[in-house]
Structures are given as structure tokens and as C-alpha cells.
Design an enzyme around this catalytic site. Structure first.
Site, PDB file in Angstrom:
ATOM      1  N   LYS A   1       0.810  -1.200   0.000  1.00  0.00           N
ATOM      2  CA  LYS A   1       0.000   0.000   0.000  1.00  0.00           C
ATOM      3  C   LYS A   1       0.853   1.263   0.000  1.00  0.00           C
ATOM      4  CE  LYS A   1      -3.359  -2.258   3.023  1.00  0.00           C
ATOM      5  NZ  LYS A   1      -3.860  -2.253   4.431  1.00  0.00           N
TER       6      LYS A   1
ATOM      7  N   GLU B   1       7.911   2.465  -5.857  1.00  0.00           N
ATOM      8  CA  GLU B   1       8.011   2.016  -4.461  1.00  0.00           C
ATOM      9  C   GLU B   1       8.003   3.220  -3.524  1.00  0.00           C
ATOM     10  OE1 GLU B   1       7.759  -0.043  -2.294  1.00  0.00           O
ATOM     11  OE2 GLU B   1       8.811  -1.921  -2.586  1.00  0.00           O
TER      12      GLU B   1
ATOM     13  N   VAL C   1      13.001   1.817  -0.160  1.00  0.00           N
ATOM     14  CA  VAL C   1      13.848   0.632  -0.272  1.00  0.00           C
ATOM     15  C   VAL C   1      14.755   0.615   0.951  1.00  0.00           C
ATOM     16  CG1 VAL C   1      15.598  -0.570  -1.628  1.00  0.00           C
ATOM     17  CG2 VAL C   1      13.760   0.660  -2.792  1.00  0.00           C
ATOM     18  N   ASP C   2      14.672  -0.485   1.705  1.00  0.00           N
ATOM     19  CA  ASP C   2      15.459  -0.607   2.936  1.00  0.00           C
ATOM     20  C   ASP C   2      16.505  -1.703   2.734  1.00  0.00           C
ATOM     21  OD1 ASP C   2      16.407  -0.975   5.490  1.00  0.00           O
ATOM     22  OD2 ASP C   2      14.471  -1.164   6.456  1.00  0.00           O
TER      23      ASP C   2
ATOM     24  N   GLY D   1      16.302  -4.012   0.615  1.00  0.00           N
ATOM     25  CA  GLY D   1      16.316  -4.338  -0.812  1.00  0.00           C
ATOM     26  C   GLY D   1      15.681  -5.682  -1.124  1.00  0.00           C
TER      27      GLY D   1
ATOM     28  N   THR E   1      12.558  -6.684  -0.830  1.00  0.00           N
ATOM     29  CA  THR E   1      11.299  -6.512  -1.560  1.00  0.00           C
ATOM     30  C   THR E   1      11.576  -6.141  -3.010  1.00  0.00           C
ATOM     31  OG1 THR E   1      10.280  -5.738   0.493  1.00  0.00           O
ATOM     32  CG2 THR E   1       9.084  -5.287  -1.545  1.00  0.00           C
TER      33      THR E   1
ATOM     34  N   LYS F   1      16.711   4.002   2.206  1.00  0.00           N
ATOM     35  CA  LYS F   1      17.265   4.031   3.553  1.00  0.00           C
ATOM     36  C   LYS F   1      18.723   3.654   3.492  1.00  0.00           C
ATOM     37  CE  LYS F   1      14.182   2.525   6.685  1.00  0.00           C
ATOM     38  NZ  LYS F   1      13.590   1.579   7.655  1.00  0.00           N
TER      39      LYS F   1
ATOM     40  N   ASP G   1       3.499   3.551   6.733  1.00  0.00           N
ATOM     41  CA  ASP G   1       2.716   3.335   7.945  1.00  0.00           C
ATOM     42  C   ASP G   1       3.539   2.746   9.081  1.00  0.00           C
ATOM     43  OD1 ASP G   1       2.993   0.696   6.707  1.00  0.00           O
ATOM     44  OD2 ASP G   1       1.595   0.045   8.267  1.00  0.00           O
TER      45      ASP G   1
END
Ligand code: IMP
Ligand code: MG
Length: 175
Positions: free
Chosen positions: A45, A100, A103-104, A106, A108, A132, A160
Site C-alpha cells: 500500500k 516504491e 527501499v530498505d 532491498g 522486496t 534508507k 505506515d
């Protein structure tokens, strides 16, 4: 005291900064695709607010689609990227821009890119509002990046915490 401070938040990117950067990114995207029809695919989401603002600034023909993946539970990565639903239109031979929110690690993004490659688009690029800074080695996979943020849990502008805070107009972190 502003509302964000009352809530114990540090604002990392203001609403005005986000809108200014989106205009720049949208201008670059329109320039790069030069009126070739584009399929913009939002990752739900988290990307819904960013994508809504972004596409309205891209002055060229485009269609929108969405897919949904989940990789976080209780604000922590589970290490497993679960596809909850897929997009509805075929993208074989089309120019696809994946949108997106952040991106943390990576994980996902890597899973999404593998998934999208199987659909054989003509081109596949990535646009992310945030990256990030964690040294995950996927920065080079982001073609259009809004902002780099420190390695803190961030909320707002679509992002969120336990489902809350998506509607904040800025990006913030808890103090
Ligand atoms: P990654 O797989 O670790 O790169 O995390 C990517 C996904 O996790 C993003 O698409 C977000 O939905 C979520 N995520 C990662 N970091 C944050 C954060 O700081 N706040 C909110 N969601 C996040
Ligand atoms: Mg996401």
C-alpha cells in the site's frame, strides 16, 4: 509547538520538499520516455500517495496498475516477501516503471524485479520516493530516487506504522 513535535516526531522531509522533488522526478521521467506509452506500477500500500502525486506531474500518456506485497510485520522485516495480489494488465513488450515508497534491505525490490522480469517487459525501471541508507547494495537498482533517509523507521506520505500515519503529508521518524 507544531503538531509533529507534539506527537514526538522528527520531520525528515517536508511536504513542500516532497512536492518539489516529485516535479523534478516527473520531468526527468517524461524526458526519458519521450512520449512512449508507459505502464506505471505502484507497490501497495505504501506507494499510493506518492504514485498519485507523481503520475499527475508526468505529462505524457501512461496507464496505472498495482500489485501488493507484504514483507513487514509489526514494523520489522520478516525476510519473506509475500505477493498478495498481482497486476491486472499484461506488460509483455511494454515500458514499465515500478513505483516504491521506500527501499530498505532491498529484499522486496529484488523479489519484485524477479517477478516483473518474468513478464518480459520491453524495459523495467524503478522509481522510489525513499532509500534508507543501510549499504544494502541496491541503490544502483533505483533509476529515479526522491530522497535518502537515515536508517530509522519512517512514517507518513503513504508509509505506515501498524497501519497508521499514512495520511501525514510529510515523512517523519519517531523521536
Ligand atoms: P525492504 O524489503 O527491507 O527493502 O523493505 C521494503 C518495504 O518495507 C517497503 O516497500 C515498505 O513497505 C517497508 N518498509 C521498509 N522500511 C520502512 C520504514 O521505515 N517505514 C515504513 N515501511 C517500511
Ligand atoms: Mg512498500
Amino acid at each position: 509547538m507544531c503538531r509533529a513535535m507534539q506527537k514526538g516526531l522528527d520531520i525528515l522531509v517536508t511536504a513542500a520538499e516532497i512536492q518539489k522533488r516529485i516535479e523534478e522526478m516527473a520531468g526527468k521521467i517524461a524526458e526519458d520516455y519521450k512520449n512512449r506509452p508507459l505502464v506505471v506500477v505502484g507497490v501497495l500500500k505504501g506507494s499510493f500517495i506518492f504514485m498519485a502525486d507523481l503520475v499527475r506531474q508526468i505529462s505524457m500518456p501512461l496507464t496505472c496498475d498495482f500489485l501488493r506485497v507484504a514483507s513487514y510485520e509489526h514494523d520489522h522485516p520478516t525476510g519473506v516477501v509475500r505477493m498478495e495480489f498481482d497486476m491486472t494488465q499484461p506488460v509483455t513488450g511494454k515500458d514499465v516503471l515500478l513505483v516504491e515508497d521506500i527501499v530498505d534491505t532491498g529484499n522486496t525490490l529484488r523479489a519484485l524485479l524477479n517477478h516483473m522480469e518474468l513478464k518480459k517487459p520491453a524495459t523495467l525501471k524503478v522509481c522510489s520516493l525513499l532509500y534508507k541508507e543501510v549499504g544494502s547494495g541496491v541503490r544502483e537498482k533505483i533509476d529515479y530516487l526522491g530522497f535518502t533517509v537515515p536508517p530509522r523507521y519512517v512514517i507518513g506520505y503513504g508509509l505506515d506504522s501498524e497501519g497508521l500515519y499514512r495520511s501525514l503529508p510529510y515523512v517523519a521518524a519517531f523521536k
